[in-house]
Design a protein around this motif. Structure first.
Motif, PDB file in Angstrom:
ATOM      1  N   ASN A 170       0.936  -1.142  -0.037  1.00  0.00           N
ATOM      2  CA  ASN A 170      -0.011  -0.103  -0.037  1.00  0.00           C
ATOM      3  C   ASN A 170       0.927   1.302   0.082  1.00  0.00           C
ATOM      4  N   PRO A 171       0.352   2.403  -0.309  1.00  0.00           N
ATOM      5  CA  PRO A 171       1.168   3.638  -0.307  1.00  0.00           C
ATOM      6  C   PRO A 171       1.775   4.006   0.935  1.00  0.00           C
ATOM      7  N   GLU A 172       1.285   3.701   2.042  1.00  0.00           N
ATOM      8  CA  GLU A 172       1.751   4.158   3.063  1.00  0.00           C
ATOM      9  C   GLU A 172       2.988   3.131   3.596  1.00  0.00           C
ATOM     10  N   GLY A 173       3.158   1.808   3.190  1.00  0.00           N
ATOM     11  CA  GLY A 173       4.162   1.050   3.280  1.00  0.00           C
ATOM     12  C   GLY A 173       3.775   0.022   4.446  1.00  0.00           C
ATOM     13  N   THR A 174       2.441   0.342   5.057  1.00  0.00           N
ATOM     14  CA  THR A 174       2.247  -0.256   6.248  1.00  0.00           C
ATOM     15  C   THR A 174       1.419  -1.803   6.202  1.00  0.00           C
ATOM     16  N   GLY A 175       1.470  -2.043   4.930  1.00  0.00           N
ATOM     17  CA  GLY A 175       0.680  -3.565   4.535  1.00  0.00           C
ATOM     18  C   GLY A 175       0.741  -3.717   2.991  1.00  0.00           C
ATOM     19  N   ARG A 176       0.195  -5.046   2.777  1.00  0.00           N
ATOM     20  CA  ARG A 176      -0.090  -5.520   1.532  1.00  0.00           C
ATOM     21  C   ARG A 176      -1.364  -5.538   1.130  1.00  0.00           C
ATOM     22  N   ILE A 177      -1.703  -5.107  -0.045  1.00  0.00           N
ATOM     23  CA  ILE A 177      -3.105  -4.987  -0.750  1.00  0.00           C
ATOM     24  C   ILE A 177      -3.244  -6.572  -1.322  1.00  0.00           C
ATOM     25  N   VAL A 178      -4.411  -7.122  -1.292  1.00  0.00           N
ATOM     26  CA  VAL A 178      -4.578  -8.296  -1.769  1.00  0.00           C
ATOM     27  C   VAL A 178      -5.949  -7.972  -2.432  1.00  0.00           C
ATOM     28  N   VAL A 179      -6.374  -8.183  -3.594  1.00  0.00           N
ATOM     29  CA  VAL A 179      -7.507  -8.133  -4.424  1.00  0.00           C
ATOM     30  C   VAL A 179      -8.001  -9.468  -5.069  1.00  0.00           C
ATOM     31  N   SER A 180      -8.881  -9.879  -4.828  1.00  0.00           N
ATOM     32  CA  SER A 180      -9.065 -11.273  -5.515  1.00  0.00           C
ATOM     33  C   SER A 180     -10.555 -11.193  -6.048  1.00  0.00           C
ATOM     34  N   GLN A 181     -10.871 -12.076  -7.130  1.00  0.00           N
ATOM     35  CA  GLN A 181     -12.252 -12.061  -7.671  1.00  0.00           C
ATOM     36  C   GLN A 181     -12.994 -13.404  -7.171  1.00  0.00           C
ATOM     37  N   ARG A 182     -14.396 -13.239  -7.086  1.00  0.00           N
ATOM     38  CA  ARG A 182     -14.857 -14.301  -7.038  1.00  0.00           C
ATOM     39  C   ARG A 182     -16.399 -14.115  -7.582  1.00  0.00           C
ATOM     40  N   PRO A 183     -17.090 -15.188  -7.897  1.00  0.00           N
ATOM     41  CA  PRO A 183     -18.251 -15.233  -8.546  1.00  0.00           C
ATOM     42  C   PRO A 183     -19.437 -14.545  -7.792  1.00  0.00           C
ATOM     43  N   VAL A 184     -20.247 -13.701  -8.281  1.00  0.00           N
ATOM     44  CA  VAL A 184     -21.261 -13.148  -7.458  1.00  0.00           C
ATOM     45  C   VAL A 184     -22.335 -13.713  -6.849  1.00  0.00           C
ATOM     46  N   GLY A 185     -22.722 -15.006  -7.635  1.00  0.00           N
ATOM     47  CA  GLY A 185     -23.826 -16.066  -7.167  1.00  0.00           C
ATOM     48  C   GLY A 185     -24.637 -16.252  -8.148  1.00  0.00           C
ATOM     49  N   PRO A 186     -25.717 -16.922  -7.727  1.00  0.00           N
ATOM     50  CA  PRO A 186     -26.894 -17.104  -8.796  1.00  0.00           C
ATOM     51  C   PRO A 186     -27.542 -16.044  -9.633  1.00  0.00           C
ATOM     52  N   ALA A 187     -27.467 -16.414 -11.037  1.00  0.00           N
ATOM     53  CA  ALA A 187     -27.779 -15.162 -11.861  1.00  0.00           C
ATOM     54  C   ALA A 187     -29.051 -15.505 -12.566  1.00  0.00           C
ATOM     55  N   TYR A 188     -29.896 -14.499 -12.830  1.00  0.00           N
ATOM     56  CA  TYR A 188     -31.099 -14.946 -13.620  1.00  0.00           C
ATOM     57  C   TYR A 188     -30.914 -14.050 -14.772  1.00  0.00           C
ATOM     58  N   LEU A 189     -31.067 -14.715 -16.097  1.00  0.00           N
ATOM     59  CA  LEU A 189     -30.812 -14.193 -17.319  1.00  0.00           C
ATOM     60  C   LEU A 189     -32.214 -14.351 -18.216  1.00  0.00           C
ATOM     61  N   ILE A 190     -32.531 -13.305 -18.734  1.00  0.00           N
ATOM     62  CA  ILE A 190     -33.631 -12.910 -19.554  1.00  0.00           C
ATOM     63  C   ILE A 190     -33.290 -12.518 -20.893  1.00  0.00           C
ATOM     64  N   THR A 191     -33.651 -13.491 -21.803  1.00  0.00           N
ATOM     65  CA  THR A 191     -33.169 -13.335 -23.097  1.00  0.00           C
ATOM     66  C   THR A 191     -34.384 -13.060 -24.055  1.00  0.00           C
ATOM     67  N   PRO A 192     -34.078 -12.231 -25.115  1.00  0.00           N
ATOM     68  CA  PRO A 192     -35.281 -11.954 -26.248  1.00  0.00           C
ATOM     69  C   PRO A 192     -35.356 -13.052 -27.223  1.00  0.00           C
ATOM     70  N   TRP A 193     -36.572 -12.629 -27.981  1.00  0.00           N
ATOM     71  CA  TRP A 193     -36.486 -13.727 -29.140  1.00  0.00           C
ATOM     72  C   TRP A 193     -35.788 -13.686 -30.415  1.00  0.00           C
ATOM     73  N   ASN A 194     -35.228 -12.389 -30.735  1.00  0.00           N
ATOM     74  CA  ASN A 194     -34.547 -12.251 -31.936  1.00  0.00           C
ATOM     75  C   ASN A 194     -33.342 -12.889 -32.409  1.00  0.00           C
ATOM     76  N   PHE A 195     -32.351 -13.275 -31.271  1.00  0.00           N
ATOM     77  CA  PHE A 195     -31.435 -13.997 -31.621  1.00  0.00           C
ATOM     78  C   PHE A 195     -31.241 -14.975 -30.430  1.00  0.00           C
ATOM     79  N   PRO A 196     -32.025 -16.238 -31.047  1.00  0.00           N
ATOM     80  CA  PRO A 196     -32.271 -17.135 -29.892  1.00  0.00           C
ATOM     81  C   PRO A 196     -31.136 -18.125 -29.235  1.00  0.00           C
TER      82      PRO A 196
END
Length: 485
Positions: free
Chosen positions: A134-160
């Protein structure tokens, strides 16, 4: 194939936790061939109880799928790409039967739609993070990615197919289980695709399908359940606004690909041959039934007469009919309501003073057809300049100065895509900066690509699908601080 042309093993139920079944209340809904008006088949018309069961399955399957190694998720998606490609004839014919697009365009959609499977199979193993002091030199920054969870997907008719792959592929790559609700007009391609996903190794409960004619009824219990963490919708702006309001109650992550009103600008120095080719693609692909379809042709006055003459000649050579018939370039609209809407918008333009150069008439059935149409001198106040046409109608207005063209292009609540033809590099760069759209085609009438971020600004939505940005819509960042020792 059966005598209807449908695959013999085509599923027609809801898919919940790996099992196909009828709707909870036994209801069905007919799927109509828009080229004939005849019923292709009937499918389970999912009920609210099916939606709740689908979320139960997704929530149960989520932790296991999230912990599945990225390489394994990637290989499943790659197998799906290979299998869709192998079965391209089956998918293309099915899309033409239920949606109406010419078979050649359906093959193009198979190619385009399958690319999302290949692209996100590659992105699944590139989900990263960062580590640093970190900029202050007082620690390490760890950034990780994780899935958001269950997703609801609504699709249109024109490109099935493409709309299903564009949403399912990044969700699965990120580690999210999904519930997908395809449009009731064209659910069959999604049902076949979901069956394919099970065959290539997607675990039970990770992909659930609830096709339904009761959209609001099946959506409400999902959006009100705190276990759902993501909503992705492609459709009209009014429906999108309603869904955003509902999603706010549980602070859902949302992606909204909404309506468009794409301007197509042609400047005096444009390569007119290229502009005409681009106009035909941007307007008449998918019978004009695309959110990316060029809606307003804004043409410099000095080349307007020649442009109109050329596109009119091209349009008059187009062949209307069933998409399965060789040589057909314009298939049916999706239903009778679409024909009525297109006809009303043409009549409104004519009432406001536009001039018809070709087309302008509905075509008697069977099926839902409208003549490919060209209108010139479309006047301010016409619905064609304010609303999505979603039909094979090309309307032209003119301009004199660059400022006038840009003002006309931006004079809409929408901002999905714009098209511009010019050979002036400086003007091109100015247009990139000034046109208020999320995407732009510069000297091209086709912008969609699985490797590029698809989405709009203003009332055309938020979030992006495709590209590196597409998988980010299904991931959340977690920051951890490790104090220095």
């Amino acid at each position: 194939m059966t005598d209807t042309g449908l695959p013999q093993d085509l599923p027609t139920g809801v898919l919940i936790n790996g099992e196909w079944s009828g709707a909870a209340d036994g209801r069905t809904v007919a799927v109509i061939n828009p080229a004939t008006g005849d019923e292709l088949t009937s499918i389970a018309d999912a009920a609210p109880a099916d939606a709740r069961a689908a979320l139960d399955a997704a929530a149960a399957a989520g932790p296991g799928w999230a912990s599945t190694p990225p390489r394994q998720r990637a290989e499943i998606l790659r197998r799906a790409f290979d299998e869709v490609t192998r079965r391209k004839d089956e998918f293309a014919r099915l899309m033409t039967l239920e949606m109406g697009k010419p078979l050649a365009e359906a093959y193009g959609e198979v190619t385009y739609g399958s690319e999302f499977l290949r692209w996100f199979s590659e992105e699944a193993v590139r989900i990263g993070g960062r580590y640093g002091l970190n900029p202050e030199g007082t620690g390490r920054i760890v950034v990780s990615q994780r899935p958001v969870g269950p997703a609801y997907l609504i699709t249109p008719w024109n490109f099935p197919l493409a709309m299903a792959t564009r949403k399912i592929a990044p969700a699965l790559a990120a580690g999210c289980p999904v519930i997908i609700k395809p449009a009731a007009n064209t659910p069959l391609t999604t049902l076949l695709f979901a069956q394919l996903l099970s065959e290539v190794g997607v675990p039970a409960g990770v992909v659930n399908v609830i096709a339904s004619s009761r959209a609001a009824e099946v959506t409400e219990p999902l959006l009100s359940d705190p276990r759902l963490r993501k909503l992705s919708f492609t459709g009209s702006t009014p429906v999108g606004r309603t869904l955003l309001a509902q999603a706010a109650q549980n602070v859902l992550r949302t992606s909204m690909e909404l309506g468009g009103n794409a301007p197509f600008l042609i400047f005096a120095d444009a390569d007119l041959d290229a502009a005409v080719d681009g106009a035909m693609t941007a307007k008449f692909r998918n019978i004009g039934q695309a959110c990316t379809a060029a809606n307003r042709f804004i043409v410099h006055a000095s080349v307007a007469d020649e442009f109109v003459a050329r596109v009119t000649a091209r349009v008059e050579k187009m062949t209307v009919g069933s998409g399965l018939t060789e040589g057909v370039t314009i298939g049916p609209l999706i239903d009778a309501k679409a024909v009525d809407s297109t006809d009303a918008m043409v009549a409104d333009a004519l009432d406001h003073g536009a001039r018809l150069t070709t087309g302008g008439e509905r075509i008697a059935g069977p099926g839902y057809f409208y003549e490919p149409t060209v209108l010139r001198d479309v006047q301010p106040g016409s619905r064609l300049l304010r609303e999505e046409i979603f039909g094979p109608v090309l309307g032209v207005t003119t301009f004199e100065t660059d400022d006038e063209a840009v003002a006309a292009a931006n004079d809409t609540e929408y901002g999905l895509v714009s098209y511009a033809y010019t050979t002036d590099l400086a003007r091109a760069h100015r247009l990139i900066e000034r046109l208020e759209t999320g995407m732009m085609g510069l000297n091209t009438g086709l912008v969609s690509n699985a490797a590029a971020p698809f989405g709009g600004v203003k009332a055309s939505g938020l979030g992006r699908e495709g590209g590196q940005e597409g998988i980010a819509e299904y991931l959340e960042s977690k920051y951890t601080l490790i104090p220095a020792t």
